[in-house]
Design a protein around this motif. Structure first.
Motif, PDB file in Angstrom:
ATOM      1  N   ASN A 105     -13.889   3.907   0.145  1.00 50.61           N
ATOM      2  CA  ASN A 105     -13.671   4.047   1.587  1.00 50.61           C
ATOM      3  C   ASN A 105     -12.254   4.525   1.896  1.00 50.61           C
ATOM      4  O   ASN A 105     -12.047   5.349   2.782  1.00 50.61           O
ATOM      5  CB  ASN A 105     -13.955   2.735   2.312  1.00 50.61           C
ATOM      6  CG  ASN A 105     -15.432   2.410   2.335  1.00 50.61           C
ATOM      7  OD1 ASN A 105     -16.282   3.289   2.175  1.00 50.61           O
ATOM      8  ND2 ASN A 105     -15.747   1.141   2.532  1.00 50.61           N
ATOM      9  N   ALA A 106     -11.275   4.011   1.164  1.00 49.18           N
ATOM     10  CA  ALA A 106      -9.884   4.431   1.360  1.00 49.18           C
ATOM     11  C   ALA A 106      -9.715   5.904   0.983  1.00 49.18           C
ATOM     12  O   ALA A 106      -9.043   6.655   1.692  1.00 49.18           O
ATOM     13  CB  ALA A 106      -8.943   3.557   0.542  1.00 49.18           C
ATOM     14  N   ALA A 118     -11.109   8.073   3.690  1.00 50.64           N
ATOM     15  CA  ALA A 118     -10.337   8.048   4.932  1.00 50.64           C
ATOM     16  C   ALA A 118      -9.120   8.965   4.862  1.00 50.64           C
ATOM     17  O   ALA A 118      -8.760   9.595   5.855  1.00 50.64           O
ATOM     18  CB  ALA A 118      -9.899   6.613   5.236  1.00 50.64           C
ATOM     19  N   ASN A 119      -8.496   9.034   3.701  1.00 45.91           N
ATOM     20  CA  ASN A 119      -7.271   9.825   3.559  1.00 45.91           C
ATOM     21  C   ASN A 119      -7.119  10.182   2.089  1.00 45.91           C
ATOM     22  O   ASN A 119      -7.123   9.297   1.229  1.00 45.91           O
ATOM     23  CB  ASN A 119      -6.078   8.999   4.045  1.00 45.91           C
ATOM     24  CG  ASN A 119      -4.758   9.713   3.924  1.00 45.91           C
ATOM     25  OD1 ASN A 119      -4.468  10.354   2.911  1.00 45.91           O
ATOM     26  ND2 ASN A 119      -3.943   9.591   4.953  1.00 45.91           N
ATOM     27  N   ARG A 120      -6.924  11.431   1.811  1.00 46.37           N
ATOM     28  CA  ARG A 120      -6.895  11.872   0.410  1.00 46.37           C
ATOM     29  C   ARG A 120      -5.754  11.260  -0.387  1.00 46.37           C
ATOM     30  O   ARG A 120      -5.808  11.213  -1.608  1.00 46.37           O
ATOM     31  CB  ARG A 120      -6.858  13.384   0.320  1.00 46.37           C
ATOM     32  CG  ARG A 120      -5.619  14.013   0.884  1.00 46.37           C
ATOM     33  CD  ARG A 120      -5.704  15.510   0.813  1.00 46.37           C
ATOM     34  NE  ARG A 120      -4.508  16.110   1.377  1.00 46.37           N
ATOM     35  CZ  ARG A 120      -4.060  17.293   1.054  1.00 46.37           C
ATOM     36  NH1 ARG A 120      -4.699  18.007   0.159  1.00 46.37           N
ATOM     37  NH2 ARG A 120      -2.977  17.764   1.612  1.00 46.37           N
ATOM     38  N   PHE A 121      -4.714  10.804   0.278  1.00 52.31           N
ATOM     39  CA  PHE A 121      -3.574  10.194  -0.424  1.00 52.31           C
ATOM     40  C   PHE A 121      -3.741   8.682  -0.588  1.00 52.31           C
ATOM     41  O   PHE A 121      -3.070   8.073  -1.405  1.00 52.31           O
ATOM     42  CB  PHE A 121      -2.268  10.487   0.315  1.00 52.31           C
ATOM     43  CG  PHE A 121      -1.987  11.955   0.439  1.00 52.31           C
ATOM     44  CD1 PHE A 121      -1.667  12.714  -0.684  1.00 52.31           C
ATOM     45  CD2 PHE A 121      -2.069  12.587   1.667  1.00 52.31           C
ATOM     46  CE1 PHE A 121      -1.421  14.072  -0.579  1.00 52.31           C
ATOM     47  CE2 PHE A 121      -1.816  13.945   1.782  1.00 52.31           C
ATOM     48  CZ  PHE A 121      -1.501  14.692   0.657  1.00 52.31           C
ATOM     49  N   LYS A 130      -2.516   6.097  -3.679  1.00 48.48           N
ATOM     50  CA  LYS A 130      -1.589   5.004  -3.354  1.00 48.48           C
ATOM     51  C   LYS A 130      -2.143   3.661  -3.843  1.00 48.48           C
ATOM     52  O   LYS A 130      -1.420   2.854  -4.427  1.00 48.48           O
ATOM     53  CB  LYS A 130      -1.367   4.970  -1.844  1.00 48.48           C
ATOM     54  CG  LYS A 130      -0.355   3.967  -1.386  1.00 48.48           C
ATOM     55  CD  LYS A 130      -0.156   4.066   0.124  1.00 48.48           C
ATOM     56  CE  LYS A 130       0.828   3.024   0.610  1.00 48.48           C
ATOM     57  NZ  LYS A 130       1.002   3.077   2.071  1.00 48.48           N
ATOM     58  N   LEU A 131      -3.430   3.439  -3.644  1.00 39.34           N
ATOM     59  CA  LEU A 131      -4.056   2.196  -4.102  1.00 39.34           C
ATOM     60  C   LEU A 131      -4.102   2.118  -5.624  1.00 39.34           C
ATOM     61  O   LEU A 131      -3.863   1.063  -6.201  1.00 39.34           O
ATOM     62  CB  LEU A 131      -5.466   2.059  -3.520  1.00 39.34           C
ATOM     63  CG  LEU A 131      -5.534   1.742  -2.035  1.00 39.34           C
ATOM     64  CD1 LEU A 131      -6.968   1.840  -1.538  1.00 39.34           C
ATOM     65  CD2 LEU A 131      -4.951   0.366  -1.750  1.00 39.34           C
ATOM     66  N   LYS A 132      -4.412   3.242  -6.277  1.00 36.22           N
ATOM     67  CA  LYS A 132      -4.436   3.251  -7.743  1.00 36.22           C
ATOM     68  C   LYS A 132      -3.064   2.883  -8.290  1.00 36.22           C
ATOM     69  O   LYS A 132      -2.944   2.079  -9.211  1.00 36.22           O
ATOM     70  CB  LYS A 132      -4.882   4.615  -8.275  1.00 36.22           C
ATOM     71  CG  LYS A 132      -4.978   4.650  -9.794  1.00 36.22           C
ATOM     72  CD  LYS A 132      -5.415   6.003 -10.296  1.00 36.22           C
ATOM     73  CE  LYS A 132      -5.592   6.019 -11.789  1.00 36.22           C
ATOM     74  NZ  LYS A 132      -4.454   5.559 -12.579  1.00 36.22           N
ATOM     75  N   LYS A 133      -2.030   3.462  -7.719  1.00 32.36           N
ATOM     76  CA  LYS A 133      -0.664   3.171  -8.153  1.00 32.36           C
ATOM     77  C   LYS A 133      -0.320   1.693  -7.919  1.00 32.36           C
ATOM     78  O   LYS A 133       0.235   1.036  -8.794  1.00 32.36           O
ATOM     79  CB  LYS A 133       0.312   4.068  -7.388  1.00 32.36           C
ATOM     80  CG  LYS A 133       1.751   3.929  -7.814  1.00 32.36           C
ATOM     81  CD  LYS A 133       2.637   4.913  -7.069  1.00 32.36           C
ATOM     82  CE  LYS A 133       4.084   4.791  -7.515  1.00 32.36           C
ATOM     83  NZ  LYS A 133       4.950   5.746  -6.813  1.00 32.36           N
ATOM     84  N   LYS A 134      -0.690   1.171  -6.762  1.00 31.06           N
ATOM     85  CA  LYS A 134      -0.404  -0.228  -6.414  1.00 31.06           C
ATOM     86  C   LYS A 134      -1.073  -1.198  -7.389  1.00 31.06           C
ATOM     87  O   LYS A 134      -0.429  -2.096  -7.938  1.00 31.06           O
ATOM     88  CB  LYS A 134      -0.885  -0.520  -4.991  1.00 31.06           C
ATOM     89  CG  LYS A 134      -0.794  -1.979  -4.598  1.00 31.06           C
ATOM     90  CD  LYS A 134      -1.406  -2.242  -3.236  1.00 31.06           C
ATOM     91  CE  LYS A 134      -1.429  -3.730  -2.938  1.00 31.06           C
ATOM     92  NZ  LYS A 134      -1.995  -4.008  -1.610  1.00 31.06           N
TER      93      LYS A 134
END
Length: 130
Positions: A21-22, A25-28, A32-36
């Motif tokens: 879903n993330a 919603a936004n390709r970036f 960002k979530l993978k990195k987090k």
């Protein structure tokens, strides 16, 4: 064969549905979530190394047993276990493994437990002689 070692990730990790879903919603947002979550897992791996999980003692390939402690049964097990990706990438980032390919990773097993008070992931590492 070596004794089991474990890594404790003291957080619930993102599930597949929320990750997808993330990304939609936004390709970036997905990156960002993978990195987090990769960083979160790498910190847990580094903590385990500081507590005695020795990189040199691990015989490749390793078998990994994941115990997913989740706050409820609301999420499907396959969506929860998707977070293995972040755990393996965290192991790589922390220097515990050189790669997450077939030569380094043997088999996976999963167990799911409801723990409302303390969601976490416990990864047991078992070195396997080739």
């Amino acid at each position: 064969m070596m004794a089991n070692k474990e890594i404790i990730i003291p957080h619930e990790l993102i599930d597949l549905n929320n990750y997808v879903n993330a990304e939609r919603a936004n390709r970036f947002q997905g990156a960002k979530l993978k990195k987090k979550y990769t960083r979160l897992c790498a910190l847990a791996v580094k903590s385990a190394i500081k507590q005695g999980l020795a990189v040199t003692e691990i015989d490749m390939p390793v078998d990994l047993h994941f115990t997913w402690y989740v706050p409820s049964k609301r999420k499907d097990k396959d969506n929860i276990a998707f977070a293995k990706k972040f755990v393996l990438d965290g192991m790589l980032q922390a220097g515990l493994i050189e790669n997450d390919g077939w030569k380094q990773i043997g088999n996976f097993t999963d167990t799911f437990v409801v723990d409302k008070e303390n969601p976490r992931v416990v990864v047991e590492i078992e070195g396997v002689s080739e």
